[in-house]
Design an enzyme around this catalytic site. Structure first.
Site, PDB file in Angstrom:
ATOM      1  N   THR A  17      16.495  47.452  60.458  1.00  0.00           N
ATOM      2  CA  THR A  17      16.527  48.704  60.315  1.00  0.00           C
ATOM      3  C   THR A  17      16.520  49.949  61.402  1.00  0.00           C
ATOM      4  O   THR A  17      16.864  51.049  61.128  1.00  0.00           O
ATOM      5  CB  THR A  17      15.600  48.871  59.042  1.00  0.00           C
ATOM      6  OG1 THR A  17      14.481  48.476  59.543  1.00  0.00           O
ATOM      7  CG2 THR A  17      16.239  48.204  57.698  1.00  0.00           C
ATOM      8  N   GLY A  18      15.988  49.279  62.415  1.00  0.00           N
ATOM      9  CA  GLY A  18      15.864  50.380  63.691  1.00  0.00           C
ATOM     10  C   GLY A  18      16.929  50.516  64.319  1.00  0.00           C
ATOM     11  O   GLY A  18      18.123  50.085  63.980  1.00  0.00           O
ATOM     12  N   TYR A 159      25.550  43.657  84.421  1.00  0.00           N
ATOM     13  CA  TYR A 159      26.878  44.289  83.861  1.00  0.00           C
ATOM     14  C   TYR A 159      27.886  44.660  84.987  1.00  0.00           C
ATOM     15  O   TYR A 159      28.954  44.236  84.917  1.00  0.00           O
ATOM     16  CB  TYR A 159      26.598  45.460  83.358  1.00  0.00           C
ATOM     17  CG  TYR A 159      25.433  45.547  82.263  1.00  0.00           C
ATOM     18  CD1 TYR A 159      25.073  44.559  81.684  1.00  0.00           C
ATOM     19  CD2 TYR A 159      24.926  46.972  81.981  1.00  0.00           C
ATOM     20  CE1 TYR A 159      23.833  44.672  80.987  1.00  0.00           C
ATOM     21  CE2 TYR A 159      23.795  47.071  81.097  1.00  0.00           C
ATOM     22  CZ  TYR A 159      23.224  45.812  80.587  1.00  0.00           C
ATOM     23  OH  TYR A 159      22.158  45.926  79.631  1.00  0.00           O
ATOM     24  N   GLU A 209      16.227  40.068  93.083  1.00  0.00           N
ATOM     25  CA  GLU A 209      15.506  41.215  93.758  1.00  0.00           C
ATOM     26  C   GLU A 209      14.532  40.921  94.270  1.00  0.00           C
ATOM     27  O   GLU A 209      13.999  39.662  94.243  1.00  0.00           O
ATOM     28  CB  GLU A 209      15.305  42.318  92.710  1.00  0.00           C
ATOM     29  CG  GLU A 209      14.547  42.017  91.564  1.00  0.00           C
ATOM     30  CD  GLU A 209      14.684  42.823  90.208  1.00  0.00           C
ATOM     31  OE1 GLU A 209      15.752  43.334  90.207  1.00  0.00           O
ATOM     32  OE2 GLU A 209      13.786  43.005  89.443  1.00  0.00           O
ATOM     33  N   HIS A 247      10.847  47.443  88.053  1.00  0.00           N
ATOM     34  CA  HIS A 247      10.328  46.064  87.342  1.00  0.00           C
ATOM     35  C   HIS A 247       8.887  45.744  87.713  1.00  0.00           C
ATOM     36  O   HIS A 247       8.809  45.801  88.790  1.00  0.00           O
ATOM     37  CB  HIS A 247      11.641  44.959  87.584  1.00  0.00           C
ATOM     38  CG  HIS A 247      12.852  44.996  86.881  1.00  0.00           C
ATOM     39  ND1 HIS A 247      13.863  44.490  87.541  1.00  0.00           N
ATOM     40  CD2 HIS A 247      13.108  45.587  85.570  1.00  0.00           C
ATOM     41  CE1 HIS A 247      14.985  44.669  86.622  1.00  0.00           C
ATOM     42  NE2 HIS A 247      14.548  45.301  85.511  1.00  0.00           N
TER      43      HIS A 247
END
Lengths: 305, 379
Positions: A17-18, A159, A209, A247
């Site tokens: 529901t968020g 991506y 990384e 990160h």
């Protein structure tokens, strides 16, 4: 085939529901994912986009046969929600949240192992098997079905690189975001083992990384004689030592953590390392070119006259 | 986030670890005069309380024999800049008669699925400069086994009495790390005194900032870091942006740690220099979210060009583009801005940016080349 996720997974959404949950219902279904249930304590009986909402993972599983969970709840609630899914019998649990205390990640990893569940995250966009199903918030248009298994510590970088692969005509079997935190539900080594056993995956792309030790595992795999060919990009060449680059694990704390050390390690293990983002496609092509000749080629191979 | 030495030692003391009986002197003119009244025995060590490393090498620890010398040292240290900070406090401790220096730490280690204990029989130096230390992968804190650490230490530490003390101490440190959300507790040096007693002569404790919701000390330390940050940076930190200042002139507003670093690396590859790592992805994608990033970079005289590079997944790019439109309309700075937006709903982006005369670069390479060209022109 693919790893961990395909059309067969029956998905429940914790926190349906968020904001993220409701967005995901439509986005994932459009992609072909079987979204069968939502969990939102106190909201049982409701529906989100036609998906029934339950008060617990147990109730959702009993009624819908859900076997896979994605957790879209605030960081302070992730431990509780993900434990409920792992201990409730889900075989795959994805927690995308960043800002999860590492102590909670340690507990979740231990719980997943104890229950033989696959846990992916935290701090990840999730996992996608292009053309089959997605379990996360990655932009669908970047992906196409094909032979490359992708493992990434960074969502946005995956991506970008997958879009480049797809535009270059190189599809992906599964793309897994292992996340940017030091303790991971699924490590690079575990993802490599899954891809190694997946017949659809013919080569791998690893997006790493600075900081952490995942790259050691990638090098260790790539150096094995029977390894599938691996290409890699490591970002953070211009990152200063001793500073956390977003990160939690992206921090040069020792000499082995730096960009140069990781690139050398991977190159020595036979990985086609892209010097920059621009070089990812040539590096991937180089790795794909090292694939063993397909079985059919052996049948028609040298004929003595 | 790194705690100051005295804060770390308070935490260690509460976990049953021996630490020297120290006096904390806050940064306050009057306090310096009064400390002499509180010190009974000399010599003492006067230690600058700073979060930046290699304090010892920079003269941040002074040994003094008299009250007069101590006050002079305190003044001197308060006026010294270590890295980019002046000491926030001083810690005055009895000078220890150290027989031997060891190294002991507990740290989060992905290879161990949790915590790892690291021990070296020779401490007081950078652990990387010595021979490879003993490493015991624990995992979750309750997985600690005394006999496993004892076994791991056998080759490195022949003094069995000392070994037992180290095992007991390591167990406490692992428990304390888990209970108090510490990602590192490093004791270097761990001092062995004449009677064989172990004392934490220094302490580097790093807390997990994401545990702020359940830990008042961490929450307070985050607030304190924001307060010290200055108004413009504070605006970014309030939006959960992650910022690291670098020495270049291309201000990078980006999303996602990996893509931010990839863009930084590409700027360098194209002959430019990034002015910062600025990851805005954890914050809202609204105008409110991005406005402080522009305010910070517009006010920074080092920044000549701003490159906005965002590849959104959960972030919907038409929202980012609309935020850019609003910010460009209200913004006073004439610094050029280069856009490269991609990701979810990117098909709506060119029209929105075109609405205020900007263009969206399809490829990061083109946007970076443009930013580097503009930065060179501005030099």
């Amino acid at each position: 085939m693919s790893i961990l996720l395909d059309r067969g997974n029956r998905v429940l959404i914790q926190g349906i529901t968020g904001h993220m949950g409701t967005f995901f219902v439509e986005d994932a279904r459009r992609y072909g994912t079987q979204v069968v249930a939502g969990v939102s304590p106190g909201r049982e009986g409701a529906e989100v986009g036609g998906v029934p909402v339950f008060g617990s993972v147990r109730a959702a599983r009993e009624t819908t046969g859900a076997d896979t969970a994605i957790v879209f709840v605030p960081p302070a609630a992730v431990l509780g929600a993900a434990l409920e899914a792992i201990e409730g019998g889900c075989r795959l649990v994805v927690a995308t949240a960043d800002e999860l205390p590492v102590q909670d990640a340690i507990e979740l990893r231990a719980a997943a192992r104890a229950h033989s569940a696959a846990f992916v995250g935290p701090n990840t966009p999730g996992i996608i098997s292009p053309g089959k199903a997605k379990l996360g918030f990655m932009p669908s248009f970047c992906y196409g079905r094909g032979p490359v298994g992708v493992i990434s510590r960074s969502g946005s970088l995956s991506y970008e690189c997958c879009k480049r692969l797809t535009l270059a005509g190189i599809g992906q079997s599964t793309v897994i975001g292992i996340g940017g935190d030091p303790v991971k539900g699924t490590t690079a080594a575990e993802a490599l083992a899954l891809f190694h056993d997946d017949p659809e995956t013919e080569a791998l792309l690893y997006l790493g990384e600075i900081g952490g030790s995942d790259e050691d595992e990638v090098a260790w795999y790539a150096a094995r004689a029977e390894a599938k060919p691996v290409a890699a990009l490591i970002v953070g060449r211009t990152a200063p030592p001793g500073k956390k680059m977003g990160h939690a694990a992206a921090l040069i704390g020792s000499r082995a953590d730096g960009h140069a050390a990781k690139v050398t390690l991977l190159s020595d293990a036979g990985v086609a390392v892209a010097a920059t983002l621009t070089e990812v496609i040539p590096a991937m092509r180089a790795a794909l070119a090292r694939r063993p000749a397909p079985a059919a080629a052996y049948a028609t191979a040298p004929q003595r006259s | 986030m790194m705690m100051l030495e005295y804060q770390g030692k308070q935490l260690l003391r509460s976990a049953g670890v021996n630490v020297p009986d120290g006096i904390v002197v806050p940064r306050n003119g009057r306090a310096v005069e009064k400390i002499a009244d509180r010190v009974e025995h000399y010599p003492v060590a006067v230690k600058a309380q700073v979060a930046s490393g290699s304090r010892g090498k920079r003269g941040g620890v002074l040994r003094t024999e008299t009250p007069q010398a101590m006050v002079a040292c305190a003044r001197q240290l308060f006026d010294t800049v270590f890295g980019e900070e002046r000491p926030r406090a001083l810690l005055i401790e009895p000078w220890l008669a150290i027989e031997r220096e060891l190294y002991l730490s507990v740290t989060v280690d992905g290879r161990a699925d949790g915590y790892a204990v690291i021990y070296a029989p020779k401490g007081g130096i950078d652990i990387e400069d010595g021979p490879p230390p003993v490493r015991y992968g624990v995992g979750a804190a309750q997985r600690f086994r005394a006999h496993e650490l004892r076994h791991a230490l056998a080759g490195a530490e022949s003094d069995y009495q000392l070994r037992e003390k180290v095992v007991a101490l390591a167990q406490r440190l692992v428990r304390a790390a888990a209970a108090h959300d510490c990602t590192t507790i490093e004791i270097n040096p761990l001092a062995v005194l004449a009677g064989g007693e172990l004392v934490a002569a220094d302490a580097k404790v790093v807390r997990d900032e994401w545990a702020a919701f359940r830990n008042e000390q961490i929450r307070a330390a985050r607030e304190e870091a924001k307060r010290r940050a200055g108004k413009l940076l504070r605006g970014c930190l309030d939006m959960q942006h992650m910022y690291v200042r670098l020495d270049g002139d291309i201000g990078l507003i980006s999303g996602g740690a990996g893509m931010t670093m990839a863009a930084m690396d590409m700027i360098a590859e194209f002959g430019g220099r990034p002015a910062c790592f600025l990851d805005c992805s954890p914050g809202p994608t609204s105008t409110r979210g991005y406005r402080p990033a522009f305010a910070l970079l517009d006010a920074d005289p080092q920044v000549k060009v701003i490159l906005v590079s965002v590849f959104g997944g959960g972030t919907q790019m038409q929202r980012v583009a609309n935020s850019m439109k609003e910010i460009m309309r209200e913004r006073k700075s004439a610094k050029p801005v280069v856009f490269r937006l991609d990701g979810t709903n990117v098909d709506q982006v060119p029209a929105i940016l075109g609405g205020f005369g900007a263009r969206n670069h399809d490829r990061l390479e083109d946007a970076v080349a443009e930013a580097v060209r503009l930065a060179k022109g501005a030099r």
